[in-house]
Design an enzyme around this catalytic site. Structure first.
Site, PDB file in Angstrom:
ATOM      1  N   ASP A 115       0.824  -1.212   0.000  1.00 17.97           N
ATOM      2  CA  ASP A 115       0.000   0.000   0.000  1.00 17.97           C
ATOM      3  C   ASP A 115       0.866   1.274   0.000  1.00 17.97           C
ATOM      4  OD1 ASP A 115      -2.294   1.460   0.065  1.00 17.97           O
ATOM      5  OD2 ASP A 115      -2.703   1.161   2.203  1.00 17.97           O
ATOM      6  N   HIS A 116       0.410   2.242  -0.749  1.00 17.13           N
ATOM      7  CA  HIS A 116       1.096   3.541  -0.805  1.00 17.13           C
ATOM      8  C   HIS A 116       2.595   3.437  -1.029  1.00 17.13           C
ATOM      9  CE1 HIS A 116      -1.990   6.553  -0.388  1.00 17.13           C
ATOM     10  NE2 HIS A 116      -2.648   5.686   0.358  1.00 17.13           N
ATOM     11  N   GLU A 127      -3.072  -0.424  -8.581  1.00 15.34           N
ATOM     12  CA  GLU A 127      -3.923   0.717  -8.230  1.00 15.34           C
ATOM     13  C   GLU A 127      -3.093   1.990  -8.263  1.00 15.34           C
ATOM     14  OE1 GLU A 127      -6.903   0.546  -5.136  1.00 15.34           O
ATOM     15  OE2 GLU A 127      -6.094   2.350  -4.215  1.00 15.34           O
ATOM     16  N   LYS A 166      -8.447   9.775   9.824  1.00 16.35           N
ATOM     17  CA  LYS A 166      -8.206   8.434  10.351  1.00 16.35           C
ATOM     18  C   LYS A 166      -9.184   8.051  11.466  1.00 16.35           C
ATOM     19  CE  LYS A 166      -4.656   8.075   7.687  1.00 16.35           C
ATOM     20  NZ  LYS A 166      -4.702   7.176   6.537  1.00 16.35           N
ATOM     21  N   HIS A 169     -10.036   5.194  -0.128  1.00 14.66           N
ATOM     22  CA  HIS A 169      -9.019   5.033   0.921  1.00 14.66           C
ATOM     23  C   HIS A 169      -9.485   5.663   2.230  1.00 14.66           C
ATOM     24  CE1 HIS A 169      -5.194   4.262  -1.679  1.00 14.66           C
ATOM     25  NE2 HIS A 169      -6.241   3.645  -2.157  1.00 14.66           N
TER      26      HIS A 169
HETATM   27 ZN    ZN Z   1      -4.575   6.298   0.657  1.00 15.79          ZN
END
Ligand code: ZN
Length: 502
Positions: A171-172, A281, A323, A355
């Site tokens: 991810d990221h 992605e 978050k 996200h």
């Molecule tokens: Zn993100």
């Protein structure tokens, strides 16, 4: 009956494999050939793989072997090496692609203990889980690596006997090296974070500066793009029109041009060359400004034109996706814009990816309805919060210490995460009874503070070099594994309820 006797029983009569044995995870029991058995056990404060019967996987597994009443059995750690051995013979332990699957959920698990609960709820609702999903930032803050992250997810899959398939998302990721590393570790999804290649400065450029910078882009490319977009109104499936007035086109181009080039480069040099099937992605969500419908169309159209196959794309939507707490912003506007973003994704044949999807209950019904149940949604921090809630319920004293520590180190944690939560809005923990502690998990400020301090909490050591909280947290969640599983099933289940997944 203990696990060793269970080994003997399996060798004697495989038909009796459902006989109860304390500590054995019944769904995990599996054979290789006719005379070799494997299963997960929890016994005397540890969890391990038990193996019996001569076979290739049995011989390749590392562990303690003993002759138990005339039969050789092995007790093997659930580590990356043994994971690799088992995954070779039991392919369901390997992550797989999810392209073509309607609903896919990213379930970041910072502790490596949440997959059991995630599998429970995803199996029940028939949702494809991306069980291993960590960013480099999370790896750094938790002191784990991709091999371990994948290993933990694979062992959970084994323990639960879950054979419907799961994904693993690097991810990221921000560089070729990071993408390569994740692929080498067997990850099946790559989320490329293009934020460092997005030129946010353009938003404050004068018209002159825009023109100047525009001229700096190679003439070849520029003219081709101009012809396609500048001054055009592009209709998508007769429903959505995307306008590119000349000035706006130049702006969009300047903001996203390098991100498109970067994405193409990573795709060609790393993804394609790996020869692997990868869910790719592109993410532009961690940037300062929201992605307009025009921006999204431009980026997507250029990527497709260049032959970049994306499984999903993550725009930055309007409003705030902070978050661990609910959506902040105008939900009507979100619905309107999300509809357009979804149409673009549908038109180009990929999924829209949402996200920071933990706890965004206000917008979940719209996400489910507008997409007709075709999207990728990422959650992460909420799984850690659920773990902390279990700690608060089972060991209030430990939780109090963690809570005070988190408050004392908040400023440091804010360097990594942007939140609105403030220490002064959190109830004084000394004024709460043990039973009231859990109330903190219903309050935004407290949630966010515990959410972003996870790295500091997990890495804090005393003068003797011993972890102050880490081992205690792992120990507690090991003991109360079922509590954590159930709490996750409930909480992620609540996400699914709002999303309309029944
Ligand atoms: Zn993100």
């Amino acid at each position: 009956m203990n696990w060793k006797d269970f080994c003997l029983l399996l060798m004697e009569d495989a038909g009796k494999k459902t006989a109860p044995a304390s500590g054995v995870y019944p769904a995990s029991v599996i054979s290789h050939g006719e005379k070799s058995w494997f299963f997960a056990v929890k016994d005397h404060g540890e969890k391990f793989l038990a193996a019996v019967g001569d076979s290739l996987p049995y011989r390749s597994l590392k562990g303690e072997e003993e002759n138990y009443r005339g039969t050789f059995i092995k007790k093997c750690p659930m580590d990356p090496h043994n994971r690799d051995v088992m995954a070779e013979y039991f392919p369901f332990m390997n992550p797989v692609n999810h392209r073509g699957t309607d609903i896919t959920i990213g379930l970041g698990d910072r502790l490596g203990l949440a997959s059991g609960g995630h599998i429970g709820i995803c199996a029940e609702r028939k949702v494809f889980p991306v069980l291993a999903q960590q960013s480099i930032r999370e790896l750094n803050l938790t002191g784990r690596n991709y091999r371990e992250v994948l290993s933990d997810a694979s062992w959970a899959v084994f323990t639960r006997g879950f054979k419907d398939g799961f994904g693993a998302d690097g991810d990221h990721l921000k560089s070729k090296e990071e993408v390569k590393m994740a692929l080498d570790c067997g990850f099946t999804m790559i989320t490329l974070d293009c934020s460092e290649h997005i030129n946010n400065g353009v938003y404050s450029y004068t018209k002159e500066e825009i023109r100047e910078n525009y001229q700096k882009i190679g003439e070849d490319k520029r003219l081709k793009l101009e012809e396609k977009y500048s001054g055009k109104s592009i209709k998508i499936d007769g429903e959505l029109t995307v306008d590119f007035p000349r000035d706006e086109f130049m702006k969009t181009l300047l903001v996203y041009f390098n991100a498109i080039e970067f994405t193409e480069e990573i795709y060609r040099d790393v993804i394609l060359k790996s020869g692997k099937k990868v869910d790719f992605e592109m993410s532009v969500d961690e940037t300062l400004y929201e992605t307009s419908v025009r921006d999204h169309y431009f980026v997507a159209s250029e990527l497709i034109e260049r032959g970049v196959e994306v499984t999903s794309l993550a725009p930055r939507f309007c409003g705030e996706f902070q978050k661990g707490i609910d959506y902040m912003g105008d939900t009507d506007l979100f619905e309107k814009e999300f509809t357009s973003h979804f149409k673009i994704a549908q038109y180009f044949g990929y999924k829209i990816s949402v996200h920071s999807g933990s706890d965004k209950f206000k917008i979940f019904p719209a996400v489910g309805r507008i997409t007709g149940g075709k999207y990728h949604l990422k959650t992460a921090g909420t799984n850690w919060l659920v773990a902390m809630e279990v700690v608060a319920l089972r060991d209030p004293d430990l939780y109090r210490k963690i809570h005070k520590f988190a408050l004392s180190r908040l400023e440091e944690a804010k360097k990594y995460y942007h939140i609105k939560g403030r220490a002064e809005n959190v109830e004084d923990i000394d004024s709460l009874t043990d039973e009231e502690l859990v109330r903190l998990f219903g309050e935004d400020d407290a949630r966010q503070i515990i959410h972003i301090t996870y790295g500091l909490i997990l890495s804090e050591k005393d003068e003797g070099g011993r972890y102050v909280f880490r081992d205690a947290i792992y120990g507690l969640l090991f003991e109360y594994e079922e509590d954590y599983d159930r709490a996750l099933e409930l909480h992620i289940g609540k996400h699914f309820d709002y999303l309309g997944i029944i």
